[in-house]
Design an enzyme around this catalytic site. Structure first.
Site, PDB file in Angstrom:
ATOM      1  N   ASN A  18       0.767  -1.266  -0.004  1.00  0.00           N
ATOM      2  CA  ASN A  18       0.023  -0.075   0.021  1.00  0.00           C
ATOM      3  C   ASN A  18       0.815   1.499   0.115  1.00  0.00           C
ATOM      4  O   ASN A  18       0.537   2.194  -0.695  1.00  0.00           O
ATOM      5  CB  ASN A  18      -0.926   0.118   1.034  1.00  0.00           C
ATOM      6  CG  ASN A  18      -2.059  -0.865   0.922  1.00  0.00           C
ATOM      7  OD1 ASN A  18      -3.101  -0.452  -0.043  1.00  0.00           O
ATOM      8  ND2 ASN A  18      -2.362  -2.084   1.453  1.00  0.00           N
ATOM      9  N   MET A  94       0.554  -2.735  12.260  1.00  0.00           N
ATOM     10  CA  MET A  94      -0.011  -3.749  12.993  1.00  0.00           C
ATOM     11  C   MET A  94       0.186  -3.353  14.543  1.00  0.00           C
ATOM     12  O   MET A  94       0.488  -4.404  15.335  1.00  0.00           O
ATOM     13  CB  MET A  94       0.418  -5.338  12.642  1.00  0.00           C
ATOM     14  CG  MET A  94       0.261  -5.567  11.230  1.00  0.00           C
ATOM     15  SD  MET A  94      -1.700  -5.169  10.527  1.00  0.00           S
ATOM     16  CE  MET A  94      -2.096  -6.535  10.100  1.00  0.00           C
ATOM     17  N   ASN A 111      -6.416   4.993   7.907  1.00  0.00           N
ATOM     18  CA  ASN A 111      -6.144   3.581   7.930  1.00  0.00           C
ATOM     19  C   ASN A 111      -6.504   2.787   6.646  1.00  0.00           C
ATOM     20  O   ASN A 111      -7.653   3.355   6.334  1.00  0.00           O
ATOM     21  CB  ASN A 111      -6.438   2.862   9.240  1.00  0.00           C
ATOM     22  CG  ASN A 111      -6.013   1.293   9.116  1.00  0.00           C
ATOM     23  OD1 ASN A 111      -4.939   1.011   8.866  1.00  0.00           O
ATOM     24  ND2 ASN A 111      -6.885   0.544   9.818  1.00  0.00           N
ATOM     25  N   HIS A 113      -8.095  -1.205   5.899  1.00  0.00           N
ATOM     26  CA  HIS A 113      -8.458  -2.396   6.433  1.00  0.00           C
ATOM     27  C   HIS A 113      -9.103  -3.005   5.419  1.00  0.00           C
ATOM     28  O   HIS A 113     -10.049  -2.708   4.506  1.00  0.00           O
ATOM     29  CB  HIS A 113      -9.549  -1.888   7.526  1.00  0.00           C
ATOM     30  CG  HIS A 113      -9.871  -3.296   8.310  1.00  0.00           C
ATOM     31  ND1 HIS A 113      -9.050  -3.801   9.286  1.00  0.00           N
ATOM     32  CD2 HIS A 113     -10.937  -3.763   8.164  1.00  0.00           C
ATOM     33  CE1 HIS A 113      -9.676  -4.799   9.424  1.00  0.00           C
ATOM     34  NE2 HIS A 113     -10.813  -4.957   9.200  1.00  0.00           N
ATOM     35  N   GLU A 146     -10.017   6.174  18.693  1.00  0.00           N
ATOM     36  CA  GLU A 146      -9.476   5.398  19.778  1.00  0.00           C
ATOM     37  C   GLU A 146     -10.026   3.847  19.501  1.00  0.00           C
ATOM     38  O   GLU A 146      -9.242   2.990  19.988  1.00  0.00           O
ATOM     39  CB  GLU A 146      -9.566   5.969  21.059  1.00  0.00           C
ATOM     40  CG  GLU A 146      -8.799   7.242  21.421  1.00  0.00           C
ATOM     41  CD  GLU A 146      -8.941   7.845  22.426  1.00  0.00           C
ATOM     42  OE1 GLU A 146      -9.308   7.152  23.596  1.00  0.00           O
ATOM     43  OE2 GLU A 146      -9.161   9.169  22.676  1.00  0.00           O
TER      44      GLU A 146
HETATM   45  C1  GAR Z   1      -3.219  -4.544   3.949  1.00  0.00           C
HETATM   46  O1  GAR Z   1      -4.035  -5.889   3.290  1.00  0.00           O
HETATM   47  C2  GAR Z   1      -3.825  -4.013   4.925  1.00  0.00           C
HETATM   48  O2  GAR Z   1      -5.171  -3.520   4.428  1.00  0.00           O
HETATM   49  C3  GAR Z   1      -3.854  -4.597   6.072  1.00  0.00           C
HETATM   50  O3  GAR Z   1      -2.529  -5.205   6.051  1.00  0.00           O
HETATM   51  C4  GAR Z   1      -1.961  -5.474   4.745  1.00  0.00           C
HETATM   52  C5  GAR Z   1      -0.884  -4.736   4.491  1.00  0.00           C
HETATM   53  O4  GAR Z   1      -0.299  -5.173   3.091  1.00  0.00           O
HETATM   54  N1  GAR Z   1      -4.051  -4.087   7.286  1.00  0.00           N
HETATM   55  C6  GAR Z   1      -4.912  -4.326   8.177  1.00  0.00           C
HETATM   56  O5  GAR Z   1      -5.293  -5.536   8.323  1.00  0.00           O
HETATM   57  C7  GAR Z   1      -4.965  -3.242   9.313  1.00  0.00           C
HETATM   58  N2  GAR Z   1      -5.972  -3.812  10.313  1.00  0.00           N
HETATM   59  P1  GAR Z   1       1.006  -3.880   2.802  1.00  0.00           P
HETATM   60  O6  GAR Z   1       2.187  -4.113   3.939  1.00  0.00           O
HETATM   61  O7  GAR Z   1       1.140  -4.588   1.538  1.00  0.00           O
HETATM   62  O8  GAR Z   1       0.342  -2.688   2.520  1.00  0.00           O
END
Ligand code: GAR
Length: 208
Positions: A18, A94, A111, A113, A146
Site C-alpha cells: 500500500n 500492526m 488507515n 483495512h 481510539e
Molecule cells: C493490507 O491488506 C492492509 O489492508 C492490512 O494489512 C495489509 C498490509 O499490506 N491492514 C490491516 O489489516 C490493518 N488492520 P501491505 O504491507 O502490503 O500494504
C-alpha cells in the site's frame, strides 16, 4: 519524487504494497503529496526498503528501546512532528496507537483495512469473511479513532467472494482494490476535499 507542501508520515510493519501504491501515484503526479518519513516497528519490514529506494527517510523504531507503549508512541509523535506531517497513513501498521497519539493528530490519521467495515474488524479478516459466508467483501479507508477500525469511512471498494476462495485468494483480490482506494483517499485529503460531519464523510467537487 516530486516535492509538495502536503506531507505524509507513513507507518508500516510489513510488505508495504500500500505504501508502494501511494509512492507510485505521487511519482506519476496523481497524488499531490510528499512522503516525509516512513516509520516501522519491524526492523526487516520490506516497506522500509521500498521507502529507501525512493530516497525517503525510512526508520525502524525499536519497541524494545522503550519501557512501555506510551513512551514508544510519544517517540513516534516526536519524529512525525519534526517532519511536519499533515497526514499520517497507517499502511499495514500492526500495532494499536495509544489515545495520546490519536488525540495529538486528531482527524489526521487514516488507515486501510481489508474488509467492508464495520464488518470484520481486527485480525484474520479474510478468513472471518469466508467463515461468515458473505458473498461480497472489500476494503475500507477510514479515519482512525481510539476504538480500533471504527472511525468515519472515507472510501470503500467491493469485491465478490468466490465459492472456492481461500483467505489468500480473497486477500489478493481485495489488495488490488486497496491499491486504488488508498492513494485516491490521500489525493482527496491533499486536495482538501474531505469534510466530516459526525460519522459521515463527504467529498467536495474539485475546484482549481
Ligand atoms: C493490507 O491488506 C492492509 O489492508 C492490512 O494489512 C495489509 C498490509 O499490506 N491492514 C490491516 O489489516 C490493518 N488492520 P501491505 O504491507 O502490503 O500494504
Amino acid at each position: 519524487m516530486p516535492t509538495h507542501s502536503f506531507k505524509l508520515g507513513v507507518l508500516v510493519s510489513g510488505r508495504g504494497s500500500n505504501l508502494q501504491s501511494i509512492l507510485n501515484q505521487i511519482e506519476e503526479g496523481t497524488v499531490p503529496a510528499e512522503v516525509a518519513v516512513i516509520l516501522s516497528n519491524k526492523e526487516n519490514a520490506p516497506a522500509l526498503e521500498r521507502g529507501r529506494q525512493s530516497g525517503i527517510k525510512s526508520l525502524f523504531v525499536n519497541p524494545k528501546d522503550f519501557t512501555n507503549r506510551a513512551d514508544y508512541d510519544s517517540a513516534l509523535v516526536g519524529i512525525l512532528k519534526e517532519h511536519g506531517v499533515d497526514l499520517i497513513c497507517l499502511a499495514g501498521y500492526m500495532r494499536i496507537l495509544n489515545a495520546d497519539f490519536i488525540r495529538t493528530f486528531a482527524g489526521k490519521i487514516i488507515n486501510i483495512h481489508p474488509s467492508l467495515l464495520p464488518a470484520f474488524p481486527g485480525l484474520n479478516v479474510h478468513q472471518q469473511a469466508i467463515d461468515h459466508g458473505v458473498k461480497f467483501s472489500g476494503c475500507t479507508v477510514h479515519f482512525v479513532e481510539e476504538e480500533v477500525d471504527s472511525g468515519p469511512i472515507i472510501l470503500q471498494a467491493v469485491v465478490p467472494v468466490e465459492k472456492d476462495d481461500s483467505a489468500e485468494s480473497l486477500a489478493d483480490r481485495i489488495l488490488q482494490e486497496e491499491h486504488k482506494i488508498y492513494p485516491e483517499a490521500v489525493r482527496l485529503l491533499a486536495e482538501n476535499r474531505i469534510r466530516i460531519e459526525g460519522r459521515r464523510v463527504s467529498i467536495q467537487e474539485f475546484t482549481e
